[in-house]
Design a protein around this motif. Structure first.
Motif, PDB file in Angstrom:
ATOM      1  N   VAL A 436       0.836  -1.195   0.000  1.00 27.06           N
ATOM      2  CA  VAL A 436       0.000   0.000   0.000  1.00 27.06           C
ATOM      3  C   VAL A 436       0.875   1.251   0.000  1.00 27.06           C
ATOM      4  CG1 VAL A 436      -1.676   1.351   1.309  1.00 27.06           C
ATOM      5  CG2 VAL A 436      -1.970  -1.113   1.097  1.00 27.06           C
ATOM      6  N   GLU A 437       1.860   1.291   0.890  1.00 25.14           N
ATOM      7  CA  GLU A 437       2.714   2.474   0.984  1.00 25.14           C
ATOM      8  C   GLU A 437       3.605   2.612  -0.245  1.00 25.14           C
ATOM      9  OE1 GLU A 437       4.663   2.261   4.775  1.00 25.14           O
ATOM     10  OE2 GLU A 437       2.865   2.905   5.865  1.00 25.14           O
ATOM     11  N   HIS A 438       4.052   1.480  -0.801  1.00 22.38           N
ATOM     12  CA  HIS A 438       4.877   1.552  -2.025  1.00 22.38           C
ATOM     13  C   HIS A 438       4.065   2.126  -3.179  1.00 22.38           C
ATOM     14  CE1 HIS A 438       7.860   0.499  -5.043  1.00 22.38           C
ATOM     15  NE2 HIS A 438       6.885  -0.074  -5.756  1.00 22.38           N
ATOM     16  N   MET A 439       2.832   1.644  -3.351  1.00 25.72           N
ATOM     17  CA  MET A 439       1.994   2.142  -4.438  1.00 25.72           C
ATOM     18  C   MET A 439       1.659   3.616  -4.243  1.00 25.72           C
ATOM     19  SD  MET A 439      -0.664  -0.918  -5.424  1.00 25.72           S
ATOM     20  CE  MET A 439      -1.353   0.128  -6.715  1.00 25.72           C
ATOM     21  N   ALA A 440       1.320   3.977  -3.014  1.00 20.63           N
ATOM     22  CA  ALA A 440       0.989   5.383  -2.743  1.00 20.63           C
ATOM     23  C   ALA A 440       2.200   6.267  -3.007  1.00 20.63           C
ATOM     24  CB  ALA A 440       0.500   5.548  -1.311  1.00 20.63           C
ATOM     25  N   GLY A 441       3.379   5.823  -2.591  1.00 16.03           N
ATOM     26  CA  GLY A 441       4.591   6.593  -2.833  1.00 16.03           C
ATOM     27  C   GLY A 441       4.893   6.739  -4.311  1.00 16.03           C
ATOM     28  N   THR A 442       4.669   5.666  -5.086  1.00 16.96           N
ATOM     29  CA  THR A 442       4.891   5.718  -6.524  1.00 16.96           C
ATOM     30  C   THR A 442       3.947   6.716  -7.183  1.00 16.96           C
ATOM     31  OG1 THR A 442       5.645   3.414  -6.547  1.00 16.96           O
ATOM     32  CG2 THR A 442       4.920   4.361  -8.643  1.00 16.96           C
ATOM     33  N   MET A 443       2.694   6.712  -6.735  1.00 20.17           N
ATOM     34  CA  MET A 443       1.719   7.675  -7.278  1.00 20.17           C
ATOM     35  C   MET A 443       2.123   9.112  -6.964  1.00 20.17           C
ATOM     36  SD  MET A 443      -1.795   5.692  -6.217  1.00 20.17           S
ATOM     37  CE  MET A 443      -2.275   4.137  -6.980  1.00 20.17           C
ATOM     38  N   ILE A 444       2.594   9.348  -5.738  1.00 20.34           N
ATOM     39  CA  ILE A 444       3.020  10.699  -5.364  1.00 20.34           C
ATOM     40  C   ILE A 444       4.224  11.123  -6.197  1.00 20.34           C
ATOM     41  CG2 ILE A 444       4.017  12.071  -3.493  1.00 20.34           C
ATOM     42  CD1 ILE A 444       2.283  10.387  -1.543  1.00 20.34           C
ATOM     43  N   ASP A 445       5.193  10.211  -6.352  1.00 18.61           N
ATOM     44  CA  ASP A 445       6.372  10.527  -7.164  1.00 18.61           C
ATOM     45  C   ASP A 445       5.986  10.843  -8.609  1.00 18.61           C
ATOM     46  OD1 ASP A 445       8.002  10.163  -4.990  1.00 18.61           O
ATOM     47  OD2 ASP A 445       8.577   8.106  -5.541  1.00 18.61           O
ATOM     48  N   GLY A 446       4.920  10.193  -9.081  1.00 17.84           N
ATOM     49  CA  GLY A 446       4.465  10.417 -10.442  1.00 17.84           C
ATOM     50  C   GLY A 446       3.569  11.630 -10.597  1.00 17.84           C
ATOM     51  N   GLY A 447       3.373  12.378  -9.515  1.00 15.11           N
ATOM     52  CA  GLY A 447       2.587  13.598  -9.579  1.00 15.11           C
ATOM     53  C   GLY A 447       1.102  13.423  -9.362  1.00 15.11           C
ATOM     54  N   ASP A 448       0.668  12.225  -8.946  1.00 13.92           N
ATOM     55  CA  ASP A 448      -0.766  11.992  -8.751  1.00 13.92           C
ATOM     56  C   ASP A 448      -1.059  11.793  -7.264  1.00 13.92           C
ATOM     57  OD1 ASP A 448      -3.431  11.526  -9.064  1.00 13.92           O
ATOM     58  OD2 ASP A 448      -3.213   9.953 -10.585  1.00 13.92           O
ATOM     59  N   ARG A 449      -0.935  12.869  -6.497  1.00 13.71           N
ATOM     60  CA  ARG A 449      -1.187  12.797  -5.057  1.00 13.71           C
ATOM     61  C   ARG A 449      -2.650  12.432  -4.785  1.00 13.71           C
ATOM     62  NH1 ARG A 449       1.623  14.306  -0.788  1.00 13.71           N
ATOM     63  NH2 ARG A 449       3.157  15.396  -2.115  1.00 13.71           N
ATOM     64  N   GLY A 450      -3.545  12.884  -5.628  1.00 12.63           N
ATOM     65  CA  GLY A 450      -4.948  12.575  -5.425  1.00 12.63           C
ATOM     66  C   GLY A 450      -5.215  11.079  -5.431  1.00 12.63           C
ATOM     67  N   ALA A 451      -4.602  10.369  -6.392  1.00  6.28           N
ATOM     68  CA  ALA A 451      -4.775   8.916  -6.460  1.00  6.28           C
ATOM     69  C   ALA A 451      -4.174   8.237  -5.239  1.00  6.28           C
ATOM     70  CB  ALA A 451      -4.143   8.373  -7.742  1.00  6.28           C
ATOM     71  N   ALA A 452      -3.016   8.742  -4.787  1.00  9.02           N
ATOM     72  CA  ALA A 452      -2.391   8.169  -3.594  1.00  9.02           C
ATOM     73  C   ALA A 452      -3.301   8.332  -2.376  1.00  9.02           C
ATOM     74  CB  ALA A 452      -1.043   8.840  -3.344  1.00  9.02           C
ATOM     75  N   ARG A 453      -3.887   9.493  -2.227  1.00 12.52           N
ATOM     76  CA  ARG A 453      -4.773   9.713  -1.095  1.00 12.52           C
ATOM     77  C   ARG A 453      -6.033   8.851  -1.190  1.00 12.52           C
ATOM     78  NH1 ARG A 453      -4.558  16.083   0.877  1.00 12.52           N
ATOM     79  NH2 ARG A 453      -2.412  15.954   1.681  1.00 12.52           N
ATOM     80  N   GLU A 454      -6.529   8.647  -2.412  1.00 14.08           N
ATOM     81  CA  GLU A 454      -7.682   7.762  -2.577  1.00 14.08           C
ATOM     82  C   GLU A 454      -7.338   6.345  -2.130  1.00 14.08           C
ATOM     83  OE1 GLU A 454      -9.378   7.806  -6.444  1.00 14.08           O
ATOM     84  OE2 GLU A 454      -9.710   9.975  -6.467  1.00 14.08           O
ATOM     85  N   LEU A 455      -6.144   5.865  -2.495  1.00 17.00           N
ATOM     86  CA  LEU A 455      -5.718   4.528  -2.091  1.00 17.00           C
ATOM     87  C   LEU A 455      -5.619   4.418  -0.570  1.00 17.00           C
ATOM     88  CD1 LEU A 455      -4.557   1.674  -2.563  1.00 17.00           C
ATOM     89  CD2 LEU A 455      -2.299   2.759  -2.854  1.00 17.00           C
ATOM     90  N   LEU A 456      -4.929   5.377   0.048  1.00 20.48           N
ATOM     91  CA  LEU A 456      -4.770   5.344   1.500  1.00 20.48           C
ATOM     92  C   LEU A 456      -6.124   5.425   2.195  1.00 20.48           C
ATOM     93  CD1 LEU A 456      -1.701   7.752   1.841  1.00 20.48           C
ATOM     94  CD2 LEU A 456      -1.665   5.241   1.917  1.00 20.48           C
ATOM     95  N   THR A 457      -7.005   6.280   1.702  1.00 15.08           N
ATOM     96  CA  THR A 457      -8.330   6.437   2.298  1.00 15.08           C
ATOM     97  C   THR A 457      -9.137   5.152   2.162  1.00 15.08           C
ATOM     98  OG1 THR A 457      -8.321   8.801   1.783  1.00 15.08           O
ATOM     99  CG2 THR A 457     -10.457   7.787   2.234  1.00 15.08           C
ATOM    100  N   HIS A 458      -9.084   4.538   0.981  1.00 14.75           N
ATOM    101  CA  HIS A 458      -9.847   3.298   0.756  1.00 14.75           C
ATOM    102  C   HIS A 458      -9.338   2.181   1.650  1.00 14.75           C
ATOM    103  CE1 HIS A 458     -12.042   0.130  -1.311  1.00 14.75           C
ATOM    104  NE2 HIS A 458     -10.895  -0.549  -1.400  1.00 14.75           N
ATOM    105  N   PHE A 459      -8.014   1.999   1.701  1.00 13.64           N
ATOM    106  CA  PHE A 459      -7.482   0.894   2.498  1.00 13.64           C
ATOM    107  C   PHE A 459      -7.766   1.100   3.981  1.00 13.64           C
ATOM    108  CE2 PHE A 459      -4.312  -1.353   4.983  1.00 13.64           C
ATOM    109  CZ  PHE A 459      -4.311  -2.612   4.403  1.00 13.64           C
ATOM    110  N   ALA A 460      -7.461   2.290   4.497  1.00 12.73           N
ATOM    111  CA  ALA A 460      -7.673   2.543   5.924  1.00 12.73           C
ATOM    112  C   ALA A 460      -9.155   2.421   6.282  1.00 12.73           C
ATOM    113  CB  ALA A 460      -7.152   3.930   6.292  1.00 12.73           C
TER     114      ALA A 460
END
Length: 515
Positions: A436-460
């Motif tokens: 989860v954290e690896h995918m979220a970090g990859t999304m943030i590095d790729g400029g898609d913070r919104g997608a990363a936050r959606e992932l973290l929000t969904h999982f939590a």
């Protein structure tokens, strides 16, 4: 809870001496716990902070966004005339920008306007815990009436809003007290930590602006219940491990509480603390002293998040008083603030699971938000229609209170299986953290913070609801077991509320059952 709902009317008619005694008794009965583990003693080099909030109140999780404030904005702080030491609310300037933070909120503290907080963690990985720490009787007696200034919750919240490091958090507290004063029920400490170090800050009653802070190092373990500080140098300016108000030593000398010519060390507890407590690490209030809990925590080194969860849910210190449990990892190598990880138990963690949350989570499920169960004034008011759907949902705090009461009714037989199920659920969550954290970090590095936050929000959120489902299952299973095997026992008395020792999960209060 640092004071009790029906105390103010009694105390207003009592003498100052009786008020002081009541303050100490109330604080000893209900107070918050804090843990600090330095990064040299953890399994991944992070600083670990844990704790419980002990209040007669519902607790709910909040994620507060970063905000910009207009010029001239103010915030209201302090206590009201209903507090044990009566006060007046004041307004102080707000800063132009405040940081994003996560914390548990609650409502119960007479004269201290809700919502209140014991602390949490902000986007700069500054974590805060508040812990009661009673001052000596003379300081309580000399506290102005009405008192004015920031109280413990104000200070915890403002540190989360403004501090970039733990030391800066200490300096913010000192500056606020010097400028606006400190409003208190008798004294407080704040444990403040970042990925490098921790600090214990002790703020005293008396209206004199007295405070002192001690640095915690990489190889330190500290447990506060109550908070406190021992020996300090009298030349504070020469030691970078300590900070204090300018009058900290001189005021004690003026009052005759410390004699520099005696050759004795300046022990803060002995000079300014409650004189009935000679060693704040051995107060004998819970079934395990802070010193013993420090030793038990140090023995686990290298300490993991799971290890500290075990300590925070230890039934020798966690019971019905504990409104929630919390464990925070502060990591120097953290790639992004959205990945700051917090584990929260929605009520006393002896019978509730720790759920994972990240600072990047965008919303909390309604089941973990504010409900009327144990919320101040709920018995005297009706529901605001705006909250009707949220109130109609299940409430995690109530669900796991049910689990606690069932399990604690026969802890020898029931607590063990409950603990196994809770820790098993937590292991399932931990098994997924890496991807989860690896995918979220990859999304943030790729400029898609919104997608990363959606992932973290969904999982939590998904895991939080799964935890709630588990709680319902456990509660129903325990209910069936008690009905079929032991039989339900109806209460013998006619009074449902008490200030006597509360529900605990140790058979006959015997610490050996927790080993």
């Amino acid at each position: 809870m640092k004071e009790v709902l029906f105390l103010p009317s009694l105390l207003r008619a009592a003498s100052t001496a009786l008020a002081c005694a009541a303050l100490v008794t109330a604080a000893a009965a209900q107070a918050s716990y804090a843990f600090y583990v330095g990064r040299d003693l953890t399994d991944d080099g992070s600083v670990l902070v844990g704790g419980t909030g002990e209040e007669v109140s519902s607790h709910w999780l909040e994620i507060v966004p970063a905000r910009s404030h207009p010029s001239g904005a103010t915030i209201k702080v302090g206590v009201t005339a209903e507090a044990v030491i009566p006060g007046e609310l004041i307004e102080i300037p707000q800063v132009p920008h405040t940081f994003r933070y996560m914390h548990m909120a609650y409502t119960d503290f007479e004269g201290f306007p809700p919502p209140l907080t014991n602390g949490g963690v902000n986007e700069h990985q500054v974590a805060v815990r508040d812990v009661w720490a009673p001052s000596r009787r003379e300081l309580v007696e000399m506290t102005p009436r009405p008192q004015r200034g920031l109280q413990y919750s104000d200070l915890a919240r403002i540190v989360m809003e403004r501090a970039r490091t733990a030391r800066e958090g200490v300096e913010i507290i000192g500056e606020l007290i010097a400028r606006h004063g400190f409003a208190t029920y008798g004294g407080n400490t704040h444990l403040i930590a970042d990925p490098n170090e921790g600090w214990v800050v002790w703020e005293f009653a008396g209206g004199q602006g007295l405070w002192v802070a001690e640095r915690l190092h990489e190889d330190d373990v500290r447990v506060l219940y109550p908070g406190g500080i021992g020996d300090i140098p009298t030349d504070l300016a020469s030691d970078s491990d300590f900070l204090a108000s300018d009058n900290f030593i001189s005021f004690a000398v003026e009052r005759g509480w410390f004699d520099p010519a005696s050759g004795e060390s300046f022990n803060v507890q002995h000079v300014y603390g409650d004189q009935s407590i000679r060693d704040y690490r051995e107060p004998g209030i819970k079934l395990m002293s802070p010193a013993a809990m420090e030793a038990a925590t140090r023995a686990m080194a290298p300490v993991s998040e799971s290890d500290l969860m075990q300590r925070v849910r230890d039934p020798r210190v966690v019971d019905d008083d504990s409104g929630y449990g919390q464990v925070v990892s502060l990591r120097k190598d953290l790639p992004d603030a959205d990945l700051i990880r917090v584990w929260n138990a929605p009520t006393g963690s002896v019978a509730a699971p720790f759920n994972v949350w990240w600072l990047g989570v965008e919303k909390v499920p309604m089941e973990y938000a504010q409900h009327r169960y144990l919320t101040k004034d709920s018995a005297a008011t009706f529901l605001n229609p705006d909250y009707q759907i949220q109130e109609a949902t299940r409430f995690a705090g109530r669900t796991f209170k049910r689990v606690m009461y069932f399990a604690c009714s026969d802890p020898d037989r029931l607590l063990g299986p409950v603990t196994e199920m809770l820790t098993g659920f937590e292991r399932e969550t931990q098994a997924d953290l890496s991807w989860v954290e690896h995918m979220a970090g990859t999304m943030i590095d790729g400029g898609d913070r919104g997608a990363a936050r959606e992932l973290l929000t969904h999982f939590a959120g998904t895991r939080a609801i799964a935890a709630l489902d588990l709680g319902d299952t456990i509660a129903e299973a325990l209910d069936a077991y008690i009905r079929l095997v032991g039989g339900r026992r109806a209460p013998d008395g006619g009074r449902i509320n008490t200030l006597d020792p509360t529900v605990n999960c140790l058979a006959n209060g015997d610490p050996d059952h927790a080993e």
